[in-house]
Design an enzyme around this catalytic site. Structure first.
Site, PDB file in Angstrom:
ATOM      1  N   ASN A   6      -8.289   1.893   9.454  1.00 22.35           N
ATOM      2  CA  ASN A   6      -7.032   2.092  10.178  1.00 22.35           C
ATOM      3  C   ASN A   6      -7.331   2.104  11.668  1.00 22.35           C
ATOM      4  O   ASN A   6      -8.217   2.839  12.120  1.00 22.35           O
ATOM      5  CB  ASN A   6      -6.370   3.420   9.786  1.00 22.35           C
ATOM      6  CG  ASN A   6      -5.836   3.406   8.365  1.00 22.35           C
ATOM      7  OD1 ASN A   6      -5.911   2.384   7.673  1.00 22.35           O
ATOM      8  ND2 ASN A   6      -5.297   4.518   7.916  1.00 22.35           N
ATOM      9  N   TYR A  27      -5.503   1.964  15.697  1.00 21.22           N
ATOM     10  CA  TYR A  27      -4.324   1.985  16.572  1.00 21.22           C
ATOM     11  C   TYR A  27      -4.667   1.874  18.051  1.00 21.22           C
ATOM     12  O   TYR A  27      -3.964   1.219  18.806  1.00 21.22           O
ATOM     13  CB  TYR A  27      -3.527   3.274  16.343  1.00 21.22           C
ATOM     14  CG  TYR A  27      -2.858   3.324  14.995  1.00 21.22           C
ATOM     15  CD1 TYR A  27      -1.648   2.676  14.769  1.00 21.22           C
ATOM     16  CD2 TYR A  27      -3.453   3.989  13.931  1.00 21.22           C
ATOM     17  CE1 TYR A  27      -1.037   2.697  13.520  1.00 21.22           C
ATOM     18  CE2 TYR A  27      -2.850   4.018  12.679  1.00 21.22           C
ATOM     19  CZ  TYR A  27      -1.648   3.371  12.482  1.00 21.22           C
ATOM     20  OH  TYR A  27      -1.056   3.386  11.249  1.00 21.22           O
ATOM     21  N   GLU A  59      -7.755   8.656   5.817  1.00 19.24           N
ATOM     22  CA  GLU A  59      -8.083   9.317   7.089  1.00 19.24           C
ATOM     23  C   GLU A  59      -8.516  10.780   6.959  1.00 19.24           C
ATOM     24  O   GLU A  59      -7.832  11.695   7.429  1.00 19.24           O
ATOM     25  CB  GLU A  59      -6.891   9.221   8.046  1.00 19.24           C
ATOM     26  CG  GLU A  59      -6.473   7.809   8.360  1.00 19.24           C
ATOM     27  CD  GLU A  59      -5.356   7.691   9.392  1.00 19.24           C
ATOM     28  OE1 GLU A  59      -5.125   6.575   9.869  1.00 19.24           O
ATOM     29  OE2 GLU A  59      -4.722   8.717   9.714  1.00 19.24           O
ATOM     30  N   HIS A  69      -2.892  11.160   0.640  1.00 23.67           N
ATOM     31  CA  HIS A  69      -2.432  10.891   2.006  1.00 23.67           C
ATOM     32  C   HIS A  69      -1.821  12.180   2.563  1.00 23.67           C
ATOM     33  O   HIS A  69      -0.635  12.234   2.878  1.00 23.67           O
ATOM     34  CB  HIS A  69      -1.433   9.727   2.022  1.00 23.67           C
ATOM     35  CG  HIS A  69      -1.266   9.097   3.379  1.00 23.67           C
ATOM     36  ND1 HIS A  69      -1.374   7.740   3.589  1.00 23.67           N
ATOM     37  CD2 HIS A  69      -1.011   9.635   4.594  1.00 23.67           C
ATOM     38  CE1 HIS A  69      -1.167   7.469   4.875  1.00 23.67           C
ATOM     39  NE2 HIS A  69      -0.937   8.608   5.497  1.00 23.67           N
ATOM     40  N   ARG A  93       0.852  -1.189   0.000  1.00 24.70           N
ATOM     41  CA  ARG A  93       0.000   0.000   0.000  1.00 24.70           C
ATOM     42  C   ARG A  93       0.891   1.243   0.000  1.00 24.70           C
ATOM     43  O   ARG A  93       1.676   1.453   0.927  1.00 24.70           O
ATOM     44  CB  ARG A  93      -0.921  -0.004   1.236  1.00 24.70           C
ATOM     45  CG  ARG A  93      -1.825   1.217   1.318  1.00 24.70           C
ATOM     46  CD  ARG A  93      -2.824   1.129   2.475  1.00 24.70           C
ATOM     47  NE  ARG A  93      -3.540   2.391   2.570  1.00 24.70           N
ATOM     48  CZ  ARG A  93      -3.454   3.248   3.586  1.00 24.70           C
ATOM     49  NH1 ARG A  93      -2.674   2.977   4.625  1.00 24.70           N
ATOM     50  NH2 ARG A  93      -4.125   4.382   3.562  1.00 24.70           N
ATOM     51  N   GLU A 150      -4.228  -0.067   8.011  1.00 20.78           N
ATOM     52  CA  GLU A 150      -3.107   0.296   8.901  1.00 20.78           C
ATOM     53  C   GLU A 150      -3.374  -0.256  10.285  1.00 20.78           C
ATOM     54  O   GLU A 150      -4.473  -0.132  10.813  1.00 20.78           O
ATOM     55  CB  GLU A 150      -2.936   1.820   9.025  1.00 20.78           C
ATOM     56  CG  GLU A 150      -2.363   2.512   7.824  1.00 20.78           C
ATOM     57  CD  GLU A 150      -2.201   4.026   8.032  1.00 20.78           C
ATOM     58  OE1 GLU A 150      -2.037   4.478   9.187  1.00 20.78           O
ATOM     59  OE2 GLU A 150      -2.264   4.753   7.029  1.00 20.78           O
TER      60      GLU A 150
END
Length: 442
Positions: A296, A298, A170, A125, A82, A352
């Site tokens: 994504n 985290y 995002e 991005h 990616r 991610e």
């Protein structure tokens, strides 16, 4: 060395499950002289914006070292890579393609195809060309149409080389961090700006999806959203209400328009000056059908009621990564299950997931067992989500290599490959070896 393992028979161990690594153009490429300036160049030049006062001029020198980096990617045994396209590298100020920038990417895509590594391309991005920001950036509705124009030209240039496109990475970070609280480029602060920028980003996504349907109907086309699940500190009515508002403001604000063509009901609670300017037909454009949704993930956050605002966000809890984010893998399963209950989801790719850890480079090695543990727990949380009916088709480790970590500069290392920024030497960490072993043992 610690290893990664999954329950036998897990869909994550199927040959057709896609494993990959991920990067972003501004974070790794360098080669700043061969592209137009972007908002991150400008942001980095402002005193105190980047913790270590660094910038992306050199980064990981991927611009000149890309062949070696593809060798590295291939050596890990991944199915996919990616990467993101630098809008200011491939477009001129006059709105035409820059042949040098385009060739940089078509060479990479050709090499990936030659090695049977699927290219997952992100069109945006965060590195908006500065001249577009000078016209208002994402606060200017026209930027959505500029983005669609760029998407049109670059997808025609790439032809059949790409396996999957994501329009945006995002949009929460671009709009909220960049135009509302100002900790990311372009560094604009004000609640009256964040939702307006978000709306234009989402409009750009919808317009670009229409372009992709026309120019690239055979690729997997979608968007990448980041989710930070919101947990209430107590079960009191006030805290639960505040936490639900936070979830709508941070997560569902981007998900609901894309999936259902409407903003969360909290839009009615916002002051009129803080609401986006929505024109007739906008929401229909935003809600284009998706081939997949990139997620994504985290960490999670805790919330409670506030006397002065809609919610109060609390500090992260231990255990934490080196960037100060709580490690709570269970939230990944709970997030995916809740999204699956709330929406009719397309196939999911975890685009991610990863951790910044305080790596030590000793005797030519990085024994990052803490990162291996992070990946192990999150992959198993992902497996548990599939057991509860969530369709997941792939997983990308963030990130391939240590790189420019936005406002943190080069101080935080997310890579499964160590980068010595003085020599640019790459060294696969223990986590990279463990990830490779999992993928290649299927």
């Amino acid at each position: 060395m610690k290893q990664l393992s999954l329950p036998s028979g897990s869909p994550l161990l199927a040959k057709n499950f896609t494993y990959g690594v991920a990067t972003a153009s501004f974070q790794i490429e360098g080669g700043a002289a061969d592209r137009l300036p972007c908002i991150w160049d400008t942001f980095c030049s402002k005193e105190g914006k980047i913790v270590d006062n660094s910038n992306g001029d050199v980064a990981c020198e991927h611009y000149t070292r890309w062949k070696d980096d593809i060798n590295l990617i291939e050596s890990l045994g991944v199915d996919a890579y990616r990467l993101s396209i630098s809008w200011p590298r491939v477009m001129t100020k006059s709105g035409h393609l820059n042949p040098t920038g385009v060739k940089f990417y078509t060479d990479i895509l050709d090499e990936l195809n030659r090695r049977n590594i699927k290219a997952f391309v992100t069109l945006y991005h965060w590195d908006l060309p500065q001249h577009i920001e000078d016209e208002g950036g994402w606060l200017n509705r026209n930027t959505a149409y500029e983005f669609a124009h760029y998407a049109d030209l670059i997808t025609k240039a790439f032809g059949e080389r790409v396996h999957s496109y994501a329009t945006l990475n995002e949009p929460f970070c671009s709009s909220y961090l960049g135009y509302e609280i100002g900790v990311h480029a372009p560094g604009i602060v004000g609640r009256e700006f964040g939702r307006k920028a978000a709306h234009h980003l989402l409009l750009g996504h919808g317009l670009a999806m229409q372009v992709l349907a026309k120019n690239s109907p055979n690729t997997l086309n979608g968007i990448v959203l980041n989710f930070t699940p919101c947990y209430s500190v107590t079960q009191s009515e006030d805290d639960l209400k505040a936490t639900a508002f936070a979830d709508d403001y941070i997560n569902q604000w981007y998900m609901q328009p894309v999936m259902q063509g409407k903003y969360p009901d909290i839009i009615k609670q916002l002051p009129k000056a803080h609401r986006p300017d929505i024109l007739d037909g906008d929401m229909e454009i935003i809600a284009q059908p998706l081939d997949y949704l990139g997620v994504n993930f985290y960490t999670r956050m805790h919330y409670q009621a506030s006397d002065t605002d809609f919610y109060h966000e609390l500090p992260h809890k231990a255990p934490m990564t080196d960037i100060g984010w709580e490690i709570y893998p269970k939230a990944l399963r709970e997030l995916l299950v809740s999204l699956n209950e709330k929406y009719t989801l397309p196939p999911i790719y975890i685009t991610e997931n990863g951790a910044a850890m305080a790596d030590e480079f000793t005797d030519g090695e990085v024994r990052d067992n803490d990162r291996i543990e992070y990946y192990h727990e999150h992959l198993n949380a992902l497996h548990n989500a599939t057991e509860q009916g969530v369709k997941v088709d792939g997983y990308f480790a963030w990130s391939l290599m240590d790189n420019f970590e936005w406002a943190e500069g080069y101080l935080k290392r997310f890579g499964i490959v160590h980068v010595d920024y003085n020599t640019q030497k790459r060294t696969v960490k223990a986590s990279g070896k463990a990830y490779s072993n999992l993928i290649t043992s299927r």
